[in-house]
Design a protein around this motif. Structure first.
Motif, PDB file in Angstrom:
ATOM      1  N   SER A  83       0.850  -1.193   0.000  1.00  0.00           N
ATOM      2  CA  SER A  83       0.000   0.000   0.000  1.00  0.00           C
ATOM      3  C   SER A  83       0.884   1.241   0.000  1.00  0.00           C
ATOM      4  CB  SER A  83      -0.907   0.009   1.232  1.00  0.00           C
ATOM      5  OG  SER A  83      -1.770  -1.093   1.229  1.00  0.00           O
ATOM      6  N   SER A  84       0.659   2.103  -0.946  1.00  0.00           N
ATOM      7  CA  SER A  84       1.519   3.277  -1.104  1.00  0.00           C
ATOM      8  C   SER A  84       0.958   4.157  -2.205  1.00  0.00           C
ATOM      9  CB  SER A  84       2.944   2.835  -1.460  1.00  0.00           C
ATOM     10  OG  SER A  84       3.854   3.915  -1.406  1.00  0.00           O
ATOM     11  N   PHE A  85       1.683   5.198  -2.496  1.00  0.00           N
ATOM     12  CA  PHE A  85       1.355   6.104  -3.595  1.00  0.00           C
ATOM     13  C   PHE A  85       2.396   5.894  -4.675  1.00  0.00           C
ATOM     14  CE2 PHE A  85      -0.726   9.732  -5.363  1.00  0.00           C
ATOM     15  CZ  PHE A  85       0.238  10.548  -5.933  1.00  0.00           C
ATOM     16  N   TYR A  86       1.947   5.514  -5.878  1.00  0.00           N
ATOM     17  CA  TYR A  86       2.848   5.243  -6.990  1.00  0.00           C
ATOM     18  C   TYR A  86       2.650   6.324  -8.045  1.00  0.00           C
ATOM     19  CZ  TYR A  86       3.329   0.651  -4.854  1.00  0.00           C
ATOM     20  OH  TYR A  86       3.576  -0.376  -3.972  1.00  0.00           O
ATOM     21  N   ILE A  87       3.755   6.815  -8.589  1.00  0.00           N
ATOM     22  CA  ILE A  87       3.660   7.885  -9.570  1.00  0.00           C
ATOM     23  C   ILE A  87       4.693   7.665 -10.665  1.00  0.00           C
ATOM     24  CG2 ILE A  87       5.227   9.478  -8.374  1.00  0.00           C
ATOM     25  CD1 ILE A  87       3.171  11.720  -9.093  1.00  0.00           C
ATOM     26  N   CYS A  88       4.325   8.051 -11.880  1.00  0.00           N
ATOM     27  CA  CYS A  88       5.230   7.889 -13.010  1.00  0.00           C
ATOM     28  C   CYS A  88       5.622   9.259 -13.553  1.00  0.00           C
ATOM     29  CB  CYS A  88       4.578   7.065 -14.110  1.00  0.00           C
ATOM     30  SG  CYS A  88       3.109   7.834 -14.812  1.00  0.00           S
ATOM     31  N   SER A  89       6.686   9.293 -14.298  1.00  0.00           N
ATOM     32  CA  SER A  89       7.069  10.526 -14.974  1.00  0.00           C
ATOM     33  C   SER A  89       7.737  10.182 -16.298  1.00  0.00           C
ATOM     34  CB  SER A  89       8.000  11.392 -14.114  1.00  0.00           C
ATOM     35  OG  SER A  89       9.310  10.856 -14.102  1.00  0.00           O
ATOM     36  N   ALA A  90       7.739  11.158 -17.181  1.00  0.00           N
ATOM     37  CA  ALA A  90       8.360  10.985 -18.492  1.00  0.00           C
ATOM     38  C   ALA A  90       8.870  12.338 -18.959  1.00  0.00           C
ATOM     39  CB  ALA A  90       7.358  10.421 -19.497  1.00  0.00           C
ATOM     40  N   ASN A  91       9.726  12.282 -19.974  1.00  0.00           N
ATOM     41  CA  ASN A  91      10.304  13.511 -20.492  1.00  0.00           C
ATOM     42  C   ASN A  91      10.046  13.590 -21.986  1.00  0.00           C
ATOM     43  OD1 ASN A  91      11.961  15.713 -21.139  1.00  0.00           O
ATOM     44  ND2 ASN A  91      13.327  15.230 -19.431  1.00  0.00           N
ATOM     45  N   GLU A  92       9.462  14.707 -22.391  1.00  0.00           N
ATOM     46  CA  GLU A  92       9.168  14.905 -23.810  1.00  0.00           C
ATOM     47  C   GLU A  92      10.458  14.896 -24.631  1.00  0.00           C
ATOM     48  OE1 GLU A  92       6.324  17.906 -26.415  1.00  0.00           O
ATOM     49  OE2 GLU A  92       6.993  18.479 -24.423  1.00  0.00           O
ATOM     50  N   ASP A  93      11.511  15.448 -24.069  1.00  0.00           N
ATOM     51  CA  ASP A  93      12.817  15.469 -24.728  1.00  0.00           C
ATOM     52  C   ASP A  93      13.644  14.350 -24.127  1.00  0.00           C
ATOM     53  OD1 ASP A  93      15.393  18.024 -25.277  1.00  0.00           O
ATOM     54  OD2 ASP A  93      15.359  15.870 -25.679  1.00  0.00           O
ATOM     55  N   GLN A  94      13.788  13.283 -24.881  1.00  0.00           N
ATOM     56  CA  GLN A  94      14.448  12.098 -24.353  1.00  0.00           C
ATOM     57  C   GLN A  94      15.924  12.330 -24.061  1.00  0.00           C
ATOM     58  OE1 GLN A  94      12.506   9.010 -23.830  1.00  0.00           O
ATOM     59  NE2 GLN A  94      11.159  10.778 -23.866  1.00  0.00           N
ATOM     60  N   THR A  95      16.479  13.384 -24.636  1.00  0.00           N
ATOM     61  CA  THR A  95      17.910  13.615 -24.426  1.00  0.00           C
ATOM     62  C   THR A  95      18.161  14.554 -23.246  1.00  0.00           C
ATOM     63  OG1 THR A  95      17.961  15.525 -25.911  1.00  0.00           O
ATOM     64  CG2 THR A  95      18.304  13.354 -26.895  1.00  0.00           C
ATOM     65  N   ALA A  96      17.086  15.115 -22.706  1.00  0.00           N
ATOM     66  CA  ALA A  96      17.251  16.120 -21.644  1.00  0.00           C
ATOM     67  C   ALA A  96      17.235  15.467 -20.266  1.00  0.00           C
ATOM     68  CB  ALA A  96      16.146  17.151 -21.732  1.00  0.00           C
ATOM     69  N   THR A  97      17.840  16.152 -19.327  1.00  0.00           N
ATOM     70  CA  THR A  97      17.823  15.689 -17.935  1.00  0.00           C
ATOM     71  C   THR A  97      17.003  16.650 -17.081  1.00  0.00           C
ATOM     72  OG1 THR A  97      19.876  16.887 -17.538  1.00  0.00           O
ATOM     73  CG2 THR A  97      20.057  14.554 -18.124  1.00  0.00           C
ATOM     74  N   TYR A  98      16.055  17.333 -17.702  1.00  0.00           N
ATOM     75  CA  TYR A  98      15.195  18.271 -17.004  1.00  0.00           C
ATOM     76  C   TYR A  98      13.853  18.302 -17.723  1.00  0.00           C
ATOM     77  CZ  TYR A  98      16.671  20.953 -21.016  1.00  0.00           C
ATOM     78  OH  TYR A  98      16.938  21.348 -22.290  1.00  0.00           O
ATOM     79  N   GLY A  99      12.899  18.989 -17.148  1.00  0.00           N
ATOM     80  CA  GLY A  99      11.617  19.143 -17.834  1.00  0.00           C
ATOM     81  C   GLY A  99      10.747  17.899 -17.789  1.00  0.00           C
TER      82      GLY A  99
END
Lengths: 113, 117
Positions: free
Chosen positions: B89-105
């Protein structure tokens, strides 16, 4: 849906103060958070502020909340090279037990020695 | 701007059952997506990096047979919690980056609150 905005980059010199800004749209936000992410790692909770507060200070960190303008800021005093990371602002709407976290895209802080 | 849709937002399941959480990039292609789990004090632990068309990269201590990740298309990654137990039981969250080469955003999903009873 709700939105959280923050600038993508910030560059400061070592020893200066850093101020990272965030705006949000949810007027029923309960808590607002700042997270720090170093490369390849998870998001470390730095600090948070309850929506009925306007300021919170924790050592080198100062959080300011302007609820009227829905503006949140994180000030890091005496910024060090170890503070270089991505900082995420997030707001939580805990109304009706919904518990939803909305994140900004993160601000990459670069500290110049 | 980039949007990541995560479903369901809340789910309650019985012990021993499996639960699937979906994360979709709505207006961009994401060859990489990240899955996090929130622990006490609300830090988010990186569980795994989901890679389209290949196996996910799991962080140390995360059981890959327990938390199955599938990234079959450029817009969809799924996390399946198998044989769920109350400690999952927990809170699960995903993320993705529109710019696959970037390390931000990065763009985050809205998260899934899982309760195992």
């Amino acid at each position: 849906g709700e939105d959280v905005e923050q600038s993508l980059f910030l560059s400061v010199r070592e020893g200066d103060s850093s101020v990272i800004n965030c705006t949000y749209t949810d007027s029923s936000s309960t808590y607002l958070y700042w997270y720090k992410q170093e490369p390849g790692a998870g998001l470390q909770l730095l600090t948070y502020i309850f929506s009925n507060m306007d300021m919170k200070q924790d050592q080198r960190l100062t959080v300011l909340l302007n609820k009227k303008d829905k503006h949140l800021s994180l000030r890091i005093a005496d910024t060090q090279t170890g503070d270089s990371a991505i900082y995420f602002c997030a707001e939580e709407d805990a109304g009706a037990g919904s518990y939803q976290l909305t994140f900004g895209k993160g601000t990459k802080l670069s500290v110049i020695p | 701007g980039a949007v990541v849709s995560q479903h369901p937002s809340r789910v309650i399941c019985k012990s021993g059952t499996s639960v699937k959480i979906e994360c979709r990039s709505l207006d961009f292609q994401a060859t990489t997506m990240f899955w996090y789990r929130q622990f006490p004090k609300k830090s988010l632990m990186l569980m795994a990096t989901s890679n389209e068309g290949s196996k996910a990269t799991y962080e140390q201590g995360v059981e890959k047979d327990k938390f199955l990740i599938n990234h079959a298309s450029l817009t969809l990654s799924t996390l399946t919690v198998t044989s769920a137990h109350p400690e999952d039981s927990s809170f699960y969250i995903c993320s993705a980056n529109e710019d696959q080469t970037a390390t931000y955003g990065y763009t985050f999903g809205s998260g899934t609150r899982l309760t195992v009873v």
